[in-house]
Design a protein around this motif. Structure first.
Motif, mmCIF file in Angstrom:
data_model
loop_
_atom_site.group_PDB
_atom_site.id
_atom_site.type_symbol
_atom_site.label_atom_id
_atom_site.label_comp_id
_atom_site.label_asym_id
_atom_site.label_seq_id
_atom_site.Cartn_x
_atom_site.Cartn_y
_atom_site.Cartn_z
ATOM 1 N N LEU A 78 -5.967 -22.252 -41.969
ATOM 2 C CA LEU A 78 -6.082 -20.914 -41.481
ATOM 3 C C LEU A 78 -5.385 -21.243 -40.051
ATOM 4 O O LEU A 78 -5.223 -20.358 -39.641
ATOM 5 C CB LEU A 78 -7.241 -20.423 -41.364
ATOM 6 N N ALA B 49 0.977 -16.535 -43.957
ATOM 7 C CA ALA B 49 -0.248 -15.888 -44.255
ATOM 8 C C ALA B 49 -1.268 -16.725 -45.669
ATOM 9 O O ALA B 49 -2.566 -16.836 -45.312
ATOM 10 C CB ALA B 49 -1.253 -15.383 -43.597
ATOM 11 N N PRO C 233 1.026 -25.599 -43.577
ATOM 12 C CA PRO C 233 -0.753 -25.707 -43.664
ATOM 13 C C PRO C 233 -0.706 -27.335 -44.489
ATOM 14 O O PRO C 233 -2.286 -27.518 -43.234
ATOM 15 C CB PRO C 233 -0.972 -24.393 -44.506
ATOM 16 N N LEU D 35 -9.493 -20.379 -33.877
ATOM 17 C CA LEU D 35 -8.271 -19.171 -34.493
ATOM 18 C C LEU D 35 -8.255 -17.704 -34.220
ATOM 19 O O LEU D 35 -7.279 -17.161 -34.151
ATOM 20 C CB LEU D 35 -9.017 -19.048 -36.064
ATOM 21 N N THR E 288 -2.653 -19.298 -40.975
ATOM 22 C CA THR E 288 -2.820 -17.490 -42.099
ATOM 23 C C THR E 288 -3.326 -16.834 -39.935
ATOM 24 O O THR E 288 -2.689 -16.132 -39.781
ATOM 25 C CB THR E 288 -4.349 -17.736 -42.199
ATOM 26 N N ALA E 289 -4.071 -17.715 -39.167
ATOM 27 C CA ALA E 289 -4.179 -17.160 -37.820
ATOM 28 C C ALA E 289 -3.752 -16.674 -36.888
ATOM 29 O O ALA E 289 -3.149 -15.507 -36.823
ATOM 30 C CB ALA E 289 -5.206 -17.552 -37.207
ATOM 31 N N TRP F 83 -13.380 -21.261 -34.675
ATOM 32 C CA TRP F 83 -13.097 -20.009 -34.929
ATOM 33 C C TRP F 83 -12.850 -19.436 -33.333
ATOM 34 O O TRP F 83 -12.418 -18.318 -33.509
ATOM 35 C CB TRP F 83 -14.956 -19.302 -34.807
ATOM 36 N N TYR G 229 -6.530 -24.279 -49.852
ATOM 37 C CA TYR G 229 -7.746 -24.242 -50.295
ATOM 38 C C TYR G 229 -7.441 -25.205 -52.004
ATOM 39 O O TYR G 229 -8.584 -26.119 -52.480
ATOM 40 C CB TYR G 229 -7.734 -22.889 -51.430
ATOM 41 N N THR H 180 -9.373 -25.667 -45.757
ATOM 42 C CA THR H 180 -9.652 -24.542 -45.769
ATOM 43 C C THR H 180 -9.417 -24.475 -44.009
ATOM 44 O O THR H 180 -8.307 -22.823 -44.020
ATOM 45 C CB THR H 180 -11.161 -24.154 -46.207
ATOM 46 N N LEU H 181 -10.084 -24.706 -43.179
ATOM 47 C CA LEU H 181 -10.081 -24.621 -41.997
ATOM 48 C C LEU H 181 -8.546 -24.662 -41.748
ATOM 49 O O LEU H 181 -8.092 -23.963 -40.440
ATOM 50 C CB LEU H 181 -11.264 -24.662 -40.981
ATOM 51 N N LEU I 291 -3.956 -19.858 -46.596
ATOM 52 C CA LEU I 291 -5.303 -19.929 -46.961
ATOM 53 C C LEU I 291 -5.269 -21.033 -48.679
ATOM 54 O O LEU I 291 -6.377 -21.896 -48.804
ATOM 55 C CB LEU I 291 -5.256 -18.645 -47.403
#
Length: 528
Positions: free
Chosen positions: A55, A363, A245, A113, A58-59, A110, A371, A51-52, A367
Motif C-alpha cells: 500500500l 496503485a 511493490p 501512508l 498505492t498511497a 497509517w 495481496y 498488504t501494508l 494492492l
C-alpha cells in the motif's frame, strides 16, 4: 520510423528554460526516490503485513487516480508556472512534516501512508502541467528528445537516489531521507520561479471546469491515436511494475539484504533505464516503433523470470538492470506517442488521462501484487507478471501506436467567422449545424467513406451528435448534421481545428460538385 533529420538528443538542452528545469528535476527526483526507499523500508520495520507494504506504492499513486482529471483541466486552463510553484511548495511542506514526525518517533503505518498520499497528491496536481510544459519550451520536432532527456533525468536520479537513500536509511534512519526530499523541492521552486514562459494565447471563449472535463473526455473517446498509447501503456505497466511493490519484500526475504542492498538494486534498475533512454532515439531511426515495443516487453518478461529464480544478489542485479532497460524503452515511446497525438488546447487533459492510467495501474498493482504475494509467494508473482507481458502483446493488433510525425496539429483557423443575425449569448443552445453537399452518384460511396473521418473530427472538437443524410427526392443532395451543446461550444470548434483537420475537410469538399461551396446553416434550439 523516425526521420533521420530529427534533432539530436542534446538539442533541448540548448534551451535555457528546459535545461534549468531539467537539472532541477534531477535534484528533486533524487530526493523523491530517497523518500520512496525510506518509506518502503520503514514500512517493513513497522509491520509484517505484505498488504501494508504494497500500500505504500498505492498511497503515492492513488492521488493521480482521484484528481488526475482535475489536474489535466488545470494544466489547460490556468498558468502552468503558478500551478507548478504551489504544488512544489505543498510537497516541500508535507515532506518536512513527515521527516519531523518520523524523527520524533511518532510515525505509524497509517500516518506514513497518509503523508505519502499527501505527497502523491502534490505530484498528481503537478504532473500534467509538468509534462505539458515540454512543448511550451521546445519545438515539436524536439519533443521525442526532450521526453527522452526527462526520462534520463528521472533515471539518473533512480540510479543515484535509491543507493544514497538506502545507505542513509541504514545509517541514520528514514527521517534523514525524508528531510533530504523536502530540501530537494527547493531546486524546482527556484527553477520554476526564474522560468519566463511565453504568453499563452488565450481563447476568447473560456471553459468552465465541467465543460473542460467533458471536452477532454469527448476528445479521448473519439481519438484512436490517443487511446492506443494509453491502453497499451496501462497493460504493460500493470505487469512490469510488479518490481515496485514487491521489491522491498524481495530484497528482505529472498536476497536477505538490508536497506542499502535494496537501494543498490534500485540503482541497477535506474542504470538500465539510463542506458535505454540514451539508446531509444537512435533505435527509432533504425527500427520500427512496434518492434521496439515488442522487444521491450519480451526483455521485461525475461527479466521478471530471472528475478523469480534468482537467489544471489548479483544475479538479481543483472535481471533488474534489464528490467529497467525495458521499462524506459517502452514507456518513453508511449509518452511521446501521447504528447504528439493531441493539439495544444487539450494537451494537459490528454496527459492527465495517460498519467491516470499509468499511475492508476501502479496503485491497483501495489494492492493486488502485495495481496497476491502473501498467498502464493513473491517468485510466483514475478512469473505471473512475465506471462501477462507476453500475452499483452496481442494488443499490438488492435491498438497500433504511431508517433504521428505526419500529423500537423497546429491551429488552422480555416472556418469563416459566422455573422449572427440575432443576438446570441455563448450559453445559448443547443445549436444544430447543417452542411449541404452535391455528390455525383458514382462517387457517393467514396464520399460516405471520407465522411466517416469527418464524423470523428466533429465529435472530437465539440459535437455530441452527428448524422449524414441523403435526399430521397434528390439523391445527389447529401446533408451533414451535427449538434453542439451551445453557441459558445460551436465557436470553440472554430478555434480547435488543426491543419490535419483541414486536410480531412478538403478531401470531403473535393467530392462536392455544386457551382458554389457547400452551404452551411446554423440553427438555434428555441423550444424543447
Amino acid at each position: 520510423m523516425s526521420s533521420s533529420t530529427s534533432p539530436g538528443l542534446s538539442a533541448p538542452l540548448k534551451i535555457a528554460a528546459f535545461r534549468n528545469l531539467w537539472m532541477a528535476n534531477i535534484v528533486s527526483n533524487v530526493g523523491t526516490l530517497m523518500q520512496s526507499v525510506g518509506a518502503a523500508w520503514l514500512m517493513t520495520s513497522l509491520t509484517s503485513s505484505t498488504t501494508l507494504v504494497g500500500l505504500v506504492q498505492t498511497a503515492s499513486t492513488l492521488p493521480v487516480f482521484l484528481v488526475g482529471f482535475l489536474a489535466g483541466v488545470l494544466a489547460d486552463t490556468v498558468e502552468r508556472k503558478r500551478l507548478l510553484f504551489w504544488s512544489q511548495l505543498w510537497m516541500l511542506v508535507v515532506a518536512l512534516v513527515l521527516a519531523v514526525i518520523t524523527w520524533m518517533g511518532l510515525i505509524t503505518p497509517w500516518v506514513l501512508l497518509g503523508l505519502t498520499f499527501a505527497l502523491g497528491f502534490g505530484a498528481a496536481i503537478s504532473l500534467p502541467a509538468w509534462q505539458a510544459t515540454v512543448q511550451d519550451m521546445v519545438p515539436r520536432e524536439s519533443v521525442p528528445a526532450a521526453v527522452s532527456l526527462n526520462s534520463i533525468a528521472f533515471n539518473v536520479a533512480r540510479a543515484v537516489g535509491p543507493a544514497i537513500g538506502g545507505v542513509l536509511v541504514a545509517a541514520t534512519g528514514a527521517a534523514s531521507a525524508f528531510f533530504v526530499n523536502a530540501v530537494s523541492f527547493v531546486a524546482v521552486i527556484g527553477a520554476v520561479t526564474t522560468w519566463k514562459p511565453a504568453a499563452r494565447q488565450k481563447s476568447r471563449l473560456s471553459e468552465d471546469m465541467f465543460g473542460a472535463l467533458r471536452a477532454g473526455f469527448r476528445y479521448l473517446i473519439h481519438s484512436k491515436r490517443l487511446q492506443s498509447p494509453i491502453i497499451r501503456a496501462s497493460a504493460f505497466n500493470f505487469f512490469a511494475s510488479v518490481v515496485w511493490p514487491l521489491g522491498p519484500l524481495y530484497a528482505r526475504d529472498v536476497l536477505h539484504t538490508t536497506a542499502s542492498g535494496f537501494g543498490l538494486l534500485l540503482a541497477f534498475f535506474g542504470t538500465g533505464s539510463i542506458v535505454s533512454a540514451l539508446l531509444v532515439p537512435r533505435l527509432r531511426s533504425v527500427m520500427q516503433l512496434e518492434r521496439i515495443l515488442a522487444v521491450g516487453s519480451m526483455i521485461s518478461a525475461s527479466s521478471l523470470i530471472g528475478l523469480a529464480f534468482a537467489h544471489e544478489f548479483w544475479v538479481a542485479a543483472v535481471a533488474i538492470f534489464f528490467a529497467g532497460t525495458a521499462w524506459v524503452g517502452v514507456l518513453v515511446n508511449f509518452n511521446v506517442a501521447t504528447q504528439t497525438a493531441v493539439p495544444a488546447w487539450v494537451r494537459g487533459r490528454a496527459l492527465s488521462f495517460y498519467l491516470l492510467a499509468f499511475q492508476g495501474v501502479l496503485a491497483l498493482g501495489g494492492l493486488l501484487w502485495g495481496y497476491l504475494a502473501g498467498h502464493i509467494g513473491i517468485a510466483p508473482c514475478f512469473q505471473v507478471a512475465a506471462g501477462g507481458l507476453v500475452v499483452g502483446l496481442i494488443l499490438t493488433r488492435y491498438f497500433p501506436i504511431s508517433l504521428n510525425e505526419d500529423v500537423d496539429l497546429r491551429p488552422s483557423m480555416h472556418w469563416p467567422e459566422v455573422h449572427e443575425s440575432i443576438d446570441l449569448d455563448v450559453e445559448d443552445g443547443p445549436v444544430l449545424v447543417l452542411v449541404e453537399f452535391q455528390i455525383a452518384p458514382e462517387r457517393a460511396d467514396a464520399f460516405r467513406e471520407t465522411m466517416r473521418g469527418m464524423r470523428e473530427q466533429r465529435m472530437r472538437n465539440g459535437a455530441h451528435r452527428w448524422r449524414l443524410y441523403q435526399d430521397i427526392q434528390d439523391p445527389q443532395r447529401f446533408v451533414e448534421l451535427f449538434r453542439v451543446d451551445s453557441w459558445g461550444e460551436h465557436l470553440r470548434q472554430h478555434e480547435r481545428l488543426t491543419v490535419t483537420d483541414l486536410e480531412v475537410q478538403t478531401a470531403a469538399l473535393a467530392f462536392h460538385e455544386g457551382p458554389e461551396k457547400p452551404r452551411v446553416h446554423h440553427y438555434l434550439n428555441i423550444e424543447g
